[in-house]
Design an enzyme around this catalytic site. Structure first.
Site, PDB file in Angstrom:
ATOM      1  N   SER A 196       0.841  -1.194   0.000  1.00 35.32           N
ATOM      2  CA  SER A 196       0.000   0.000   0.000  1.00 35.32           C
ATOM      3  C   SER A 196       0.879   1.246   0.000  1.00 35.32           C
ATOM      4  O   SER A 196       1.783   1.374  -0.814  1.00 35.32           O
ATOM      5  CB  SER A 196      -0.951  -0.066   1.191  1.00 35.32           C
ATOM      6  N   LYS A 244       4.273   1.853  -2.227  1.00 37.62           N
ATOM      7  CA  LYS A 244       4.739   2.985  -3.032  1.00 37.62           C
ATOM      8  C   LYS A 244       6.193   3.280  -2.646  1.00 37.62           C
ATOM      9  O   LYS A 244       7.062   3.504  -3.487  1.00 37.62           O
ATOM     10  CB  LYS A 244       3.891   4.240  -2.771  1.00 37.62           C
ATOM     11  N   GLN A 276      -7.930   6.658  -6.863  1.00 39.03           N
ATOM     12  CA  GLN A 276      -7.068   7.723  -6.339  1.00 39.03           C
ATOM     13  C   GLN A 276      -6.305   8.392  -7.473  1.00 39.03           C
ATOM     14  O   GLN A 276      -5.688   7.710  -8.294  1.00 39.03           O
ATOM     15  CB  GLN A 276      -6.087   7.121  -5.333  1.00 39.03           C
ATOM     16  N   TRP A 291      -9.899   1.746  -5.875  1.00 37.94           N
ATOM     17  CA  TRP A 291      -9.087   2.847  -5.335  1.00 37.94           C
ATOM     18  C   TRP A 291      -7.617   2.721  -5.762  1.00 37.94           C
ATOM     19  O   TRP A 291      -6.909   3.711  -5.961  1.00 37.94           O
ATOM     20  CB  TRP A 291      -9.214   2.886  -3.804  1.00 37.94           C
ATOM     21  N   HIS A 349      -7.220  -5.974   1.046  1.00 33.85           N
ATOM     22  CA  HIS A 349      -6.027  -5.180   0.786  1.00 33.85           C
ATOM     23  C   HIS A 349      -4.849  -5.675   1.633  1.00 33.85           C
ATOM     24  O   HIS A 349      -4.972  -5.825   2.848  1.00 33.85           O
ATOM     25  CB  HIS A 349      -6.365  -3.724   1.131  1.00 33.85           C
TER      26      HIS A 349
HETATM   27  C1  MCU Z   1      -2.755   2.154  -1.507  1.00 31.65           C
HETATM   28  O1  MCU Z   1      -2.094   2.974  -0.562  1.00 31.65           O
HETATM   29  C2  MCU Z   1      -2.805   3.869   0.268  1.00 31.65           C
HETATM   30  C3  MCU Z   1      -3.677   4.789  -0.537  1.00 31.65           C
HETATM   31  O2  MCU Z   1      -2.864   5.520  -1.454  1.00 31.65           O
HETATM   32  C4  MCU Z   1      -4.387   5.753   0.398  1.00 31.65           C
HETATM   33  O3  MCU Z   1      -5.266   6.581  -0.324  1.00 31.65           O
HETATM   34  C5  MCU Z   1      -5.153   5.021   1.452  1.00 31.65           C
HETATM   35  O4  MCU Z   1      -5.625   5.941   2.371  1.00 31.65           O
HETATM   36  O5  MCU Z   1      -4.289   4.147   2.135  1.00 31.65           O
HETATM   37  C6  MCU Z   1      -3.646   3.180   1.356  1.00 31.65           C
HETATM   38  C7  MCU Z   1      -2.827   2.414   2.343  1.00 31.65           C
HETATM   39  O6  MCU Z   1      -1.698   2.745   2.619  1.00 31.65           O
HETATM   40  O7  MCU Z   1      -3.481   1.458   3.033  1.00 31.65           O
HETATM   41  C8  MCU Z   1      -2.818   0.788   4.067  1.00 31.65           C
END
Ligand code: MCU
Length: 418
Positions: free
Chosen positions: A206, A210, A252, A304, A340
């Protein structure tokens, strides 16, 4: 040869032995006017010169690196003059000093069971959400300690900013990549551990996925990136995510992401409404990891994350590897119907193949892995986004590999010098 020139050459030889593996690269133009609604070619320099050799590709990597730093991620500082530390038991301690300021942080080793000698290891950004791999250690890196990522108020918070100042251009992800570099510095200089520093992977899921992608792109001592469910801002391309959002999909995009958190440099804010002006997109992150190993592990069931964006972006990114004649050094494994960051066992084999080849050094491993279970290639239509062809780059990459990140003092290397 003038003595000034000789002095300069001597200085470069001493100060920049790694970063100028390709020393004849040019500099970024002072003014860049770019506008492209599609995914632009990694094989054309900003000045329009085509990339036809692997040598030129190494220069193009430096240009792409400089562009990501300038537009989006902020500057990656070079190794500071003093980095000290030790490995004691399962704790890696790092102290880095810049000017009169010092910071210290730790990372934790989980050694593999049943291994007595050297072992490869995966640096887990914020923790590991892929299954642990037999024979492979884990180094858990508390990235939030280096650069916080709670929300917009985290800007400039964390040890990186204690060292370089709260107004440093680096967003949190670049700060984490810097921190990972310092952990590797200490592992390289210490003999009190069994980690094989030539076989290091990086992973994260997530937001931390990144970060894992950025670390793989900007830290050439990483042999394998295992980028899990990074979605938009990671494996996704800004342009495709924007198109998905415009088509009514709740995904996103760049505008949302810079309001949500501090992963990117504040410099990026001025571009989020003008994405077509970016002289790159995230398919060129793969260009920075090449020729090293890269596996994109994704979830194509969560809008997302931008499944069409991730698949389109990284199947295009894979063309960087194709041009180098090493298509099977990058893979994409996209499976849906799971929560996720809860990787289903159907992806275990894909991860194991990349780990076996790039971290355990096994030969004969099949890493031809490029699949999505999203219908119709997750909706991505290549002809809508890619209008260029893939060259067969000739020659060899320069010794010392590629993706040497330009030093802060000389950030803008690009086309071959005339
Ligand atoms: C997928 O990574 C992120 C995402 O970019 C955000 O918008 C969301 O709030 O959180 C995701 C994440 O890190 O989930 C653990």
């Amino acid at each position: 040869m003038s003595s000034v020139f000789k002095y300069l050459l001597a200085y470069l030889a001493v100060a920049l032995p790694l970063s100028l593996a390709q020393s004849s690269c040019g500099t970024l133009p002072a003014t860049i006017n770019f506008n492209d609604a599609k995914l632009s070619s990694p094989f054309v320099f900003l000045n329009g010169t085509a990339v036809t050799t692997k040598d030129q590709f190494a220069c193009r990597q430096q240009e792409i690196s400089a562009l990501f730093q300038k537009y989006e991620l902020g500057t990656l500082p070079p190794k500071p003059s003093s980095v000290t530390g030790s490995v004691s038991g399962n704790t890696i301690s790092v102290t880095a000093s810049n000017g009169g300021t010092s910071i210290s942080f730790t990372a934790t080793i989980t050694p593999p069971s049943g291994v007595s000698g050297k072992y490869p290891a995966i640096i887990a950004v914020g923790g590991m959400s892929i299954p642990s791999q037999p024979g492979v250690g884990v180094i858990t890196f508390n990235n939030d300690d280096i650069a916080a990522q709670n929300d917009g108020s985290s800007r400039g918070k964390g040890k990186f900013y204690t060292l370089y100042g709260a107004n440093h251009s680096a967003g949190a992800m670049m700060a984490w990549a810097w921190g990972i570099g310092r952990i590797i510095d200490v592992l390289e200089s210490s003999t009190t551990h069994n980690i094989d520093v030539t076989h290091l992977g990086v992973t994260g899921c997530s937001r931390n996925g990144k970060g894992a992608f950025i670390a793989a792109a900007f830290e050439p001592r990483i042999a394998l990136g295992l980028v899990q469910e990074s979605g938009s801002g990671g494996a996704g391309c800004w342009r495709i995510s924007k198109a998905m959002l415009q088509a009514g999909i709740s995904t996103q995009d760049a505008v949302e992401i810079v309001g949500e958190n501090v992963w990117f440099s504040p410099n990026f804010n001025q571009y989020v409404n003008n994405i077509n002006q970016l002289p790159y997109d995230h398919h060129m992150l793969a260009a920075l990891v090449a020729p090293r190993g890269l596996l994109i592990i994704e979830n194509d069931g969560i809008d997302w994350l931008g499944p069409e964006s991730v698949w389109g972006c990284q199947s295009t990114g894979a063309k960087n590897y194709q041009a180098l004649g090493i298509s099977d050094s990058m893979g994409i494994s996209m499976v849906g119907n799971h929560a996720h960051c809860s990787m289903p066992s159907s992806q275990n084999g894909d991860v194991a193949a990349f780990v076996n080849r790039f971290l355990k050094g096994q030969s004969g491993v099949n890493t031809n892995i490029m699949h999505t279970d999203g219908a119709n290639n997750a909706g991505f239509v290549p002809g809508d986004w890619v209008t260029w062809t893939v060259p067969n780059l000739t020659g060899d990459l320069p010794a010392g590999g590629s993706t040497s990140v330009p030093a802060t003092s000389a950030p803008a290397t690009s086309a071959p010098a005339p």
